[in-house]
Design a protein around this motif. Sequence first.
Motif, PDB file in Angstrom:
ATOM      1  N   HIS A 120       0.779  -1.227   0.000  1.00 13.77           N
ATOM      2  CA  HIS A 120       0.000   0.000   0.000  1.00 13.77           C
ATOM      3  C   HIS A 120       0.819   1.289   0.000  1.00 13.77           C
ATOM      4  O   HIS A 120       0.245   2.374  -0.168  1.00 13.77           O
ATOM      5  N   LEU A 121       2.140   1.191   0.134  1.00 14.57           N
ATOM      6  CA  LEU A 121       2.950   2.405   0.052  1.00 14.57           C
ATOM      7  C   LEU A 121       2.789   3.112  -1.304  1.00 14.57           C
ATOM      8  O   LEU A 121       2.706   4.348  -1.339  1.00 14.57           O
ATOM      9  N   PRO A 122       2.700   2.373  -2.419  1.00 12.18           N
ATOM     10  CA  PRO A 122       2.475   3.068  -3.697  1.00 12.18           C
ATOM     11  C   PRO A 122       1.159   3.836  -3.758  1.00 12.18           C
ATOM     12  O   PRO A 122       0.999   4.728  -4.596  1.00 12.18           O
ATOM     13  N   GLU A 123       0.219   3.496  -2.870  1.00  7.95           N
ATOM     14  CA  GLU A 123      -1.060   4.207  -2.808  1.00  7.95           C
ATOM     15  C   GLU A 123      -1.017   5.381  -1.833  1.00  7.95           C
ATOM     16  O   GLU A 123      -2.030   6.041  -1.607  1.00  7.95           O
ATOM     17  N   GLY A 124       0.153   5.604  -1.227  1.00 11.59           N
ATOM     18  CA  GLY A 124       0.282   6.686  -0.263  1.00 11.59           C
ATOM     19  C   GLY A 124      -0.161   6.326   1.138  1.00 11.59           C
ATOM     20  O   GLY A 124      -0.407   7.216   1.959  1.00 11.59           O
ATOM     21  N   ILE A 125      -0.259   5.029   1.429  1.00 14.34           N
ATOM     22  CA  ILE A 125      -0.675   4.567   2.758  1.00 14.34           C
ATOM     23  C   ILE A 125       0.518   3.927   3.453  1.00 14.34           C
ATOM     24  O   ILE A 125       1.052   2.923   2.985  1.00 14.34           O
ATOM     25  N   ARG A 126       0.953   4.522   4.559  1.00 14.84           N
ATOM     26  CA  ARG A 126       2.047   3.951   5.342  1.00 14.84           C
ATOM     27  C   ARG A 126       1.494   2.921   6.318  1.00 14.84           C
ATOM     28  O   ARG A 126       0.431   3.123   6.909  1.00 14.84           O
ATOM     29  N   VAL A 127       2.226   1.810   6.497  1.00 10.74           N
ATOM     30  CA  VAL A 127       1.834   0.774   7.457  1.00 10.74           C
ATOM     31  C   VAL A 127       3.033   0.444   8.333  1.00 10.74           C
ATOM     32  O   VAL A 127       4.131   0.167   7.826  1.00 10.74           O
TER      33      VAL A 127
END
Length: 249
Positions: free
Chosen positions: A162-169
């Motif tokens: 999900h980092l490519p979607e701008g979501i950090r986990v």
Amino acid sequence: MAEFDGLVAAVTGGASGIGAAVAAELAERGAAVAALDVNEVSAGGVAGIRADVTDDASVRRAIETVAERFGGLDILVNNAGIGAQGTVADNDDAEWHRVLDVNVLGMVRTTRAALPYLRRSASAAIVNVGSIAATAGLPQRALYSASKGAVLALSRAMAADHLPEGIRVNCVNPGTADTPWIGRLLDRADDPAAERAALEARQPHGRLVSPAEIAHAVVYLASPLAASTSGVGLAVDGGMQDLRLRPRG
């Protein structure tokens, strides 16, 4: 402005213990916060919303309610979880399914429901609450350790997805914390004082971790100020994961 002004956060298991501390800290720093829990509790500027993480429909309703009430969702803290004791032989299949359903699939359900809203946020972050049991072999914690090891691995996989979607986990791995669950375990011990002393001695700094200390770590990882931090498993355990100190005395 506080760093979370204008942001909306949902915290599962937010009615007590670590979850309540996280929710309160996020609210203190300016976020609009919903505590998702089987016990609907509103306090200190935190809205209580009932959610059962083992029920997909319940989770979806709760996340939708948060987004409708506050105008979106920016931060998800997956904190809801249950404990388990025993060796690999001490729990039957039903108990294994029950714990994994809450501790692992509960995070899957909540994240799955939250993703459409997080994708619209410019400050999207997910923080999963794991455990020292994911990184250290602890006696009488086989099932619990398996569930939290899965949480750590899941967190890294989610970060990559999900980092490519701008979501950090990211993930926080607490040591033994002074929570209601630990309190109940101590109450059932033959010698509660001795058991508490043993748990405290197991951690290098010599005491249980406080929910507030864990909350500070969760809030750091959720913050827009940590925009370059993703895929991390942050230990909040008094040094238990990495330190090997000489015995005291």
